[in-house]
Design an enzyme around this catalytic site. Sequence first.
Site, PDB file in Angstrom:
ATOM      1  N   CYS A 116     -24.747 -39.274 -32.724  1.00 60.76           N
ATOM      2  CA  CYS A 116     -24.169 -38.229 -31.860  1.00 60.76           C
ATOM      3  C   CYS A 116     -23.703 -38.754 -30.505  1.00 60.76           C
ATOM      4  CB  CYS A 116     -25.175 -37.102 -31.652  1.00 60.76           C
ATOM      5  SG  CYS A 116     -25.513 -36.232 -33.188  1.00 60.76           S
ATOM      6  N   HIS A 256     -23.213 -33.074 -25.325  1.00 58.26           N
ATOM      7  CA  HIS A 256     -23.215 -33.044 -26.790  1.00 58.26           C
ATOM      8  C   HIS A 256     -23.840 -31.723 -27.223  1.00 58.26           C
ATOM      9  CE1 HIS A 256     -23.853 -33.918 -30.917  1.00 58.26           C
ATOM     10  NE2 HIS A 256     -25.165 -34.028 -30.802  1.00 58.26           N
ATOM     11  N   ASN A 286     -23.245 -28.390 -34.536  1.00 60.10           N
ATOM     12  CA  ASN A 286     -23.277 -29.790 -34.116  1.00 60.10           C
ATOM     13  C   ASN A 286     -22.314 -30.584 -35.007  1.00 60.10           C
ATOM     14  OD1 ASN A 286     -23.848 -32.446 -33.560  1.00 60.10           O
ATOM     15  ND2 ASN A 286     -26.082 -32.247 -33.746  1.00 60.10           N
TER      16      ASN A 286
HETATM   17  O1  UT7 Z   1     -27.590 -34.192 -32.486  1.00 53.19           O
HETATM   18  C1  UT7 Z   1     -28.413 -35.278 -32.697  1.00 53.19           C
HETATM   19  C2  UT7 Z   1     -29.817 -35.087 -32.338  1.00 53.19           C
HETATM   20  N1  UT7 Z   1     -30.404 -33.936 -32.906  1.00 53.19           N
HETATM   21  C3  UT7 Z   1     -30.965 -33.000 -32.128  1.00 53.19           C
HETATM   22  O2  UT7 Z   1     -30.873 -33.096 -30.928  1.00 53.19           O
HETATM   23  C4  UT7 Z   1     -31.714 -31.892 -32.787  1.00 53.19           C
HETATM   24  C5  UT7 Z   1     -33.019 -31.646 -32.076  1.00 53.19           C
HETATM   25  N2  UT7 Z   1     -33.870 -30.672 -32.731  1.00 53.19           N
HETATM   26  C6  UT7 Z   1     -33.583 -29.351 -32.726  1.00 53.19           C
HETATM   27  O3  UT7 Z   1     -32.551 -28.913 -32.251  1.00 53.19           O
HETATM   28  C7  UT7 Z   1     -34.625 -28.400 -33.271  1.00 53.19           C
HETATM   29  O4  UT7 Z   1     -35.820 -29.116 -33.462  1.00 53.19           O
HETATM   30  C8  UT7 Z   1     -34.230 -27.726 -34.608  1.00 53.19           C
HETATM   31  C9  UT7 Z   1     -33.131 -26.715 -34.350  1.00 53.19           C
HETATM   32  C10 UT7 Z   1     -33.787 -28.760 -35.614  1.00 53.19           C
HETATM   33  C11 UT7 Z   1     -35.432 -26.950 -35.155  1.00 53.19           C
HETATM   34  O5  UT7 Z   1     -35.922 -26.014 -34.193  1.00 53.19           O
HETATM   35  P1  UT7 Z   1     -37.459 -25.984 -33.783  1.00 53.19           P
HETATM   36  O6  UT7 Z   1     -37.601 -24.916 -32.796  1.00 53.19           O
HETATM   37  O7  UT7 Z   1     -37.854 -27.363 -33.352  1.00 53.19           O
HETATM   38  O8  UT7 Z   1     -38.150 -25.572 -35.122  1.00 53.19           O
HETATM   39  P2  UT7 Z   1     -39.278 -26.343 -35.941  1.00 53.19           P
HETATM   40  O9  UT7 Z   1     -38.705 -27.494 -36.675  1.00 53.19           O
HETATM   41  O10 UT7 Z   1     -40.448 -26.580 -35.038  1.00 53.19           O
HETATM   42  O11 UT7 Z   1     -39.688 -25.234 -36.969  1.00 53.19           O
HETATM   43  C12 UT7 Z   1     -40.334 -24.008 -36.558  1.00 53.19           C
HETATM   44  C13 UT7 Z   1     -40.524 -23.124 -37.762  1.00 53.19           C
HETATM   45  C14 UT7 Z   1     -41.143 -23.843 -38.958  1.00 53.19           C
HETATM   46  O12 UT7 Z   1     -41.965 -22.934 -39.635  1.00 53.19           O
HETATM   47  P3  UT7 Z   1     -43.550 -22.943 -39.437  1.00 53.19           P
HETATM   48  O13 UT7 Z   1     -43.997 -24.310 -39.854  1.00 53.19           O
HETATM   49  O14 UT7 Z   1     -43.762 -22.674 -37.978  1.00 53.19           O
HETATM   50  O15 UT7 Z   1     -43.998 -21.846 -40.333  1.00 53.19           O
HETATM   51  C15 UT7 Z   1     -39.963 -24.193 -39.826  1.00 53.19           C
HETATM   52  O16 UT7 Z   1     -40.292 -24.334 -41.179  1.00 53.19           O
HETATM   53  O17 UT7 Z   1     -39.231 -22.687 -38.224  1.00 53.19           O
HETATM   54  C16 UT7 Z   1     -39.083 -23.006 -39.610  1.00 53.19           C
HETATM   55  N3  UT7 Z   1     -37.678 -23.273 -39.860  1.00 53.19           N
HETATM   56  C17 UT7 Z   1     -36.788 -22.300 -40.138  1.00 53.19           C
HETATM   57  N4  UT7 Z   1     -36.937 -20.971 -40.290  1.00 53.19           N
HETATM   58  C18 UT7 Z   1     -35.837 -20.240 -40.577  1.00 53.19           C
HETATM   59  C19 UT7 Z   1     -37.018 -24.450 -39.817  1.00 53.19           C
HETATM   60  N5  UT7 Z   1     -35.708 -24.268 -40.085  1.00 53.19           N
HETATM   61  C20 UT7 Z   1     -35.557 -22.936 -40.291  1.00 53.19           C
HETATM   62  C21 UT7 Z   1     -34.440 -22.131 -40.592  1.00 53.19           C
HETATM   63  N6  UT7 Z   1     -34.640 -20.801 -40.728  1.00 53.19           N
HETATM   64  N7  UT7 Z   1     -33.194 -22.629 -40.737  1.00 53.19           N
END
Ligand code: UT7
Length: 334
Positions: A116, A256, A286
Site C-alpha cells: 500500500c 492512504h 482500499n
Molecule cells: O492497507 C494496508 C494495511 N492494512 C490496514 O491498514 C488494515 C488495518 N486493519 C483494519 O483496518 C482493521 O483491523 C479491519 C477493518 C481489518 C478489522 O477491524 P477490527 O476492528 O480490527 O476488527 P477485528 O479484526 O478485531 O474483528 C472484530 C470482530 C471479530 O469478531 P469477534 O472475534 O469479536 O467475535 C471478527 O470476527 O469482528 C468480526 N469481523 C466481522 N464482523 C462482521 C471481522 N470481519 C467482519 C465483517 N463483518 N466483515
Amino acid sequence: MNKIRAAITGIHGYVPDYILTNKELETMVDTTDEWITTRTGIKERHILKGEGLGTSDMAVEAVMGLLKKTNTDPLDIDLVICATVSPDMVYPATANIISDKVGIKNAFSFDLNAACSGFIYALTTASKYIETGSYKKVLVVGGDKMSSIVDYTDRQTCVIFGDAAGAVLLEPSTDGMGIQDTILRTDGSGRVHLHQKAGGSVKPASHETVANREHFVYQEGQAVFKFAVSNMADVSVEIMEKNNLTSDDIAWLVPHQANLRIIDATARRMGLARDKVMINIQRYGNTTNGTIPMCLYEWEDKLRKGDNIVLAAFGGGFTWGAVYLKWAYDGNKA
Ligand code: UT7
C-alpha cells in the site's frame, strides 16, 4: 541555477464501472453494512469485471487520460514506474505492458512492489531520476485489481478492498514547486501479519495451494491496524517537524485509504481538521496502490499552486512513509 525538483504536472484516475455495495456483500459473507461502515468507513468499492482484464487495463485508462489532458506525446515519456501488488503477470512488468498498450516507445519501465506504500515509494524513486536532470517526463502509475487476489469467502478481507488505478506525470521544476522531502521506511518482520502465502518461489502454485486458498490476501487485521495507526501518524508528524511545517501551513493531507479510523488518527496527530484531509474510502475502499493518486485526481480542481501537501501511507511489508510536496499548478480537471 535553482535546484531541480520533481513536480506533478498532471494527474488522472480510473475506476471500473461495477459497484460492489455493502448490501451485496451481506449476501456473500456473514457481515453487515453497519459493521463495515463503523469499522472501516467503507460503503462501496468498484470491481473490474470481464474476462482477461487486469491491472494494466485500468492503468491504461488512467495514463491515456493523463497524456491527453497534459497534451503529452507518448514518445516523449522517458520512464514509467508502476506500483502494484496485482501485476498482470508475475513477469514481465505491468509497466512494460502499459507502455506497449499506450505507445510509449522511448522509455524504460519497471514495477515497484511496496504494497500500500507503493505509490509514494514510486513517486520518490521517480523524483530522483528527475532531479538528476537527465529525465524530463516520468509517469508514475499506482493501480491494483485487488479483486483478483481477494477471497470473497473471507469476511475479514473481502469487505475492505476495491479496484482502481491512477497516474501522475512528473516533470522538472526550478521554481521551488514539486517534491520537497520524503521519508520512507520498511520493517520486513511485519510480513507475518500481511502477505500472500503461495505463488512465489517459496510455495509455487499447486493443486494444494489453490485448494487451501493460499493465493489470496492474508491479513491479521488487528495487528496490522496497530502498526498502521502509529507508524502512519508518526511519519506524518516527523515530516512536518523536519520541514518546520505547522498544521496551518498544510493545505491537504492525502492519506492512504485503508481505514477511516487510521486516517482520522493521523489527521488528529498532525492537528488537521477533516476539511483538510482527502477522504474517498467510502466510495472506493482500499485500492492499495490506487488510493493516493485517486484522491489527488478527485481533488485536482481544488488544488492551487504552492499548496503544501503531505502524502502518507502504510502497507504490507511492512512499508510506510510520507512525502511533502508543493503543488505545482492551479488544478482544473479536464
Ligand atoms: O492497507 C494496508 C494495511 N492494512 C490496514 O491498514 C488494515 C488495518 N486493519 C483494519 O483496518 C482493521 O483491523 C479491519 C477493518 C481489518 C478489522 O477491524 P477490527 O476492528 O480490527 O476488527 P477485528 O479484526 O478485531 O474483528 C472484530 C470482530 C471479530 O469478531 P469477534 O472475534 O469479536 O467475535 C471478527 O470476527 O469482528 C468480526 N469481523 C466481522 N464482523 C462482521 C471481522 N470481519 C467482519 C465483517 N463483518 N466483515
